[in-house]
Motif scaffolding. Structure first.
Motif, PDB file in Angstrom:
ATOM      1  N   PRO A 127      16.501  51.181  59.382  1.00 13.30           N
ATOM      2  CA  PRO A 127      17.956  51.104  59.029  1.00 13.30           C
ATOM      3  C   PRO A 127      18.850  50.282  59.465  1.00 13.30           C
ATOM      4  N   VAL A 128      18.620  49.553  60.399  1.00 12.69           N
ATOM      5  CA  VAL A 128      19.980  48.419  61.446  1.00 12.69           C
ATOM      6  C   VAL A 128      19.625  47.311  59.307  1.00 12.69           C
ATOM      7  N   ALA A 131      18.232  56.288  61.717  1.00 12.64           N
ATOM      8  CA  ALA A 131      18.531  55.343  62.221  1.00 12.64           C
ATOM      9  C   ALA A 131      18.959  56.329  63.646  1.00 12.64           C
TER      10      ALA A 131
END
Lengths: 317, 255, 281
Positions: free
Chosen positions: C146-147, C108
């Motif tokens: 990652p989100v 991220a």
């Protein structure tokens, strides 16, 4: 138990015909295997990213003396590959952004968490989500066409300066800082707040003396992730900081000088270099430096978050 | 000693949670076919833990350790070759809080069967009706089988959960304080169903109270702090317990 | 009372600062709408650029962004959902899990331009995909991981444990429980996360600079191995690289990009709230 008969293999499976059960079991085995692989692949991907940066960037590392790589002259046409001015540029813009964003973000988080009435919260939170959603190129574009001229009119030699970059970057890191600060404030036990209010402290005293200190470590994480975001931001910064690869002269008007960041250098120059050239691999080398910096910041923040979560879990028991 | 072999034989069972807390200590007892076996004791005495061991829902506690043996129809349920899903279909569980799954009443009743690979519509329809009748719920819901299970009252939801277990046609039904949230009327109807079900199933139940336990039990066991204090026929254990601690508990002197 | 006055002052300042955050956001959006709306026309949305991009429309860039967003979806979803399920349902409390979480935090945090370098090194050069839609989609997809993982994991963890226990107690296997109970109930949250991730990807410039984006390409891509124009990069090009570009076209392009990204965000929010309301437990 010595007498357990062999046909008891798969005991209690009487409901399913055995071949179908075996088939289903195998499909599930594969699916669960894939799920585990997906989870572990995140580690693999971080490794691959680092590997490919190294693969393209080692030439720079091998062919140019380290002293020169960190030298203070960036002039690729004449083979001067000192990235020090770029590092300084990145750091200055980032520090500026944090100086602007920290008070704004923290105060907004406090306002949202402690003071804002419900209806305002319901408007403000989506608005901040909207800010997080605005593409950096759009903010960069606005900085370029609208903000820079204003700053120039204020008397700066050019509108494309450290300050312009910091201002835009500050707003870009605000959503991160606000949402993590808010979580940190929210995690402060309700008893602290009620206790302070009960002994006659005003709302402000409660916030300042009780809640902020209690949320301190969470706020540190917010700042760190904000920095991590700011230092890696590319397009907006490239458009508004003027892209002059020199170290600004110390002085009161330093923030109104142009700089060039590491990210902007990669973005601006990669399109023009020959693949495999020294310049090309130096750009990857800058990528390695960026990767290491953000990796350090995020790992530290991640570790802090881990211990925090651990503490909270223990607190619940 | 009884001559009939035990349906479930619990032998020297210890259970320790991941944090080191010992929930069960040296438990040995037999449960016979087609009886109502009542497990009672104060809260945190290990009743629920023991119930969850029987169909290995205890597997969900990852760091916990089990020692000892539990035989179901003579087969060690902790044997690595055991098909745990199949075991849970034969030893089916009803929880303290009525927990319908999202979906219709029919979806709830057929869930276990569908997961077991049974898709035959006729079989499914038959099982839905029979299990609802056994749980004394058929007349109330037969016209709205495709409505959400959450629309039922608490008492109906709990009987739905009972029916959901019965639909699997298990050997053993394990009930963990199934009447805790119910009004007296619903409680009575659940208790009545249990007496009928005894004809076909082995029933193990943690009762809501000692009184309820004594009303329904054929045999009973008293647990205290993870230890088995006393086990025996209901007529004996609730009337003239051998152990002082059992007597104290039954007469309400503690717990 | 002095203390009360101090309190009032403090609250006043805090509110003012909060306004300082919020008002510019609204200004930015209003400003872009006001300045850009005049450029929007049927032709602007459906025609290719002409006359060195100073006339005509931005259709290839819009289409390119749509294609790339779709490609990102394909590249990102299987791995992201799998990893989320792994973290929420399978991962124990051990060292390995710790490493996985650390990896996600770091993914991220990696700068978007570094993803661009990675895409160039890994997909364009090493895998030999060239600057192509595939290379760009893969790069954006990995950046979006990652989100989506974090939001999907949260959604999965929000499904109450009792449904899992009941499902298992009825003889469902672990995977059946996930497939028939956990995922359907977590779906709104997962969808929200996916759309948010895609809206991020749709607006990104740095990762596509060296992996797919074309400076000027009036015809549409023929295959996944072609380059394509994309809105964010197009905005960069026409605002900084092409002299004499009419401002209205620049603002118009910014407006279209903003609308696409924000409407995705809006859809995500609507999905979240409406599905939450429909939930029975």
């Amino acid at each position: 138990m010595s007498g357990t008969p062999k046909q008891d293999f798969g005991l209690f499976s009487n409901v399913l015909p055995s071949t179908r059960l075996r088939w289903k079991g195998r499909v599930e085995f594969v699916i669960e295997y894939l799920i585990r692989f997906a989870g572990l692949s995140t580690i693999l991907i971080v490794g691959l990213i680092f590997y490919f940066l190294l693969r393209e960037g080692t030439a720079a590392f091998l062919d140019i003396p380290l002293r020169q790589l960190f030298g203070n002259r960036w002039y690729p046409i004449e083979d001067f590959f000192g990235i020090w001015p770029l590092i300084v540029g990145s750091i200055l813009v980032t520090i500026g952004a944090v100086i602007i964003a920290l008070p704004l973000g923290l105060t907004t988080a406090i306002y949202l968490g402690e003071f804002a009435p419900q209806w305002q919260r319901e408007i403000l939170k989506p608005l901040i989500e909207v800010l997080a959603g605005i593409p950096s190129i759009v903010l960069g574009f606005l900085g370029w066409v609208a903000l820079a001229p204003i700053i120039q009119q204020m008397g700066a030699p050019t509108g494309l300066t450290i300050f312009t970059g910091s201002l835009i970057l500050a707003y870009m890191s605000l959503p991160t800082i606000i949402s993590i600060s808010e979580d940190a404030l929210y995690a402060v036990p309700k008893g602290f707040r009620d206790g302070a209010l009960a002994i006659g402290a005003t709302q402000w005293q409660t916030t300042w003396r009780v809640i902020l200190p209690a949320a301190r470590s969470g706020l540190v994480i917010a700042v760190m992730l904000g920095i991590g975001r700011a230092i890696g931001e590319t397009m907006a910064v490239m458009m508004v900081t003027g892209n002059a690869a020199n170290i600004p002269v110390l002085g009161p008007d330093m923030i109104f000088q142009p700089v060039r960041t590491m990210t902007a250098t990669i973005a601006a120059e990669m399109g023009e270099v020959a693949q495999g050239s020294l310049h090309y691999s130096v750009l990857f080398w800058i990528g390695i430096v960026l990767f290491v910096i953000t990796f350090g910041i995020n790992s530290l923040a991640g570790r802090l978050m881990g211990t925090q979560a651990g503490r909270r879990r223990k607190g619940q028991l | 000693m009884s001559i009939t072999p035990a349906k479930i034989a619990i032998q020297d069972v210890y259970f320790t949670y991941g944090d080191g807390a010992e929930a069960l200590r040296d438990i040995s007892l037999d449960i016979y076919e087609k009886e109502i076996f009542v497990l009672f004791g104060p809260s945190r005495s290990g009743k629920t833990t023991l119930l969850r061991l029987l169909n290995r829902l205890s597997d969900l506690f990852e760091d916990a350790t089990v020692r000892g043996t539990i035989l179901f129809d003579g087969q060690d349920i902790f044997d690595y070759r055991v098909n745990v899903a199949g075991l849970r279909r034969r030893i089916s569980m009803v929880f303290a809080v009525p927990t319908p799954l999202p979906g219709s009443i029919r979806d709830n009743l057929t869930y276990g069967l569908r997961m077991a690979g049974i898709r035959n519509e006729r079989v499914l329809r038959e099982r839905v009706e029979r299990s609802l009748q056994q749980a004394a719920l058929w007349n109330e819901v037969k016209d709205r089988l495709d409505k959400s299970a959450f629309a039922l009252s608490g008492g109906q939801q709990q009987r739905l959960c009972l029916a959901r277990s019965l639909a699997l046609e298990p050997d053993v039904i394990v009930l963990d304080n199934p009447t805790s949230g119910l009004d007296p009327l619903s409680t009575e109807s659940v208790e009545e169903s249990l007496q009928d079900l005894k004809q076909r199933y082995t029933i193990i139940i943690v009762p809501h109270s000692v009184q309820q336990g004594s009303r329904i039990a054929d045999r009973a066991a008293f647990l205290l702090d993870g230890e088995l204090i006393e086990v025996g026929k209901a007529t004996q254990i609730f009337v003239e317990p051998q152990d002082q601690r059992t007597e104290d508990y039954i007469t309400g002197r503690f717990g | 009372m002095k203390r009360q006055q101090a309190n009032k002052l403090a609250v006043g300042i805090i509110s003012a600062v909060a306004a300082l955050v919020v008002i510019p956001i609204m200004l930015v959006i209003v400003f872009i709408i006001v300045r850009g709306i005049s450029a929007i026309s049927w032709e602007f949305l459906t025609a290719a650029p002409r006359q060195g991009m100073t006339e005509g429309g931005i259709m290839p860039a819009i289409l390119g962004t749509v294609i790339l967003t779709f490609g990102t979806f394909i590249a990102c979803i299987p791995l992201a959902i799998g990893a989320a399920i792994y973290l929420a349902e399978y991962a124990g409390d051990n060292r390995l899990t710790h490493w996985v979480r650390l990896a996600i935090v770091n993914l991220a945090g990696i700068p978007s331009i570094v993803y661009g370098l990675f895409g160039l090194g890994a997909f364009v050069l090493f895998l030999g995909l060239g600057t192509s839609i595939i290379a760009g989609s893969l790069t954006l997809g990995i950046m979006t991981l990652p989100v989506v993982i974090s939001t999907a994991e949260e959604a999965i963890l929000a499904v109450p444990q009792r449904f899992r226990t009941v499902s298992l107690s009825l003889g469902a296997t672990r995977w059946q429980t996930i497939r028939h109970q956990v995922l359907p109930q977590a779906l709104p949250g997962i969808i929200t996360g996916v759309i948010l991730g895609l809206s991020r990807a749709a607006g990104e410039t740095a990762p596509i600079l060296f992996t797919v984006a074309a400076f000027y390409l009036p015809q549409l891509p023929h295959s996944m191995l072609d380059q394509t124009m994309a809105l964010p990069y197009h905005l960069y090009v026409i605002s900084t690289q092409v002299p004499g570009m009419p401002l209205s076209i620049q603002y118009g392009t910014a407006l279209v990009l903003l609308l696409i990204v924000l409407s995705l965000t809006l859809v995500a929010t609507i999905v979240r709230t409406s599905m939450r309301r429909r939930r029975e437990w």
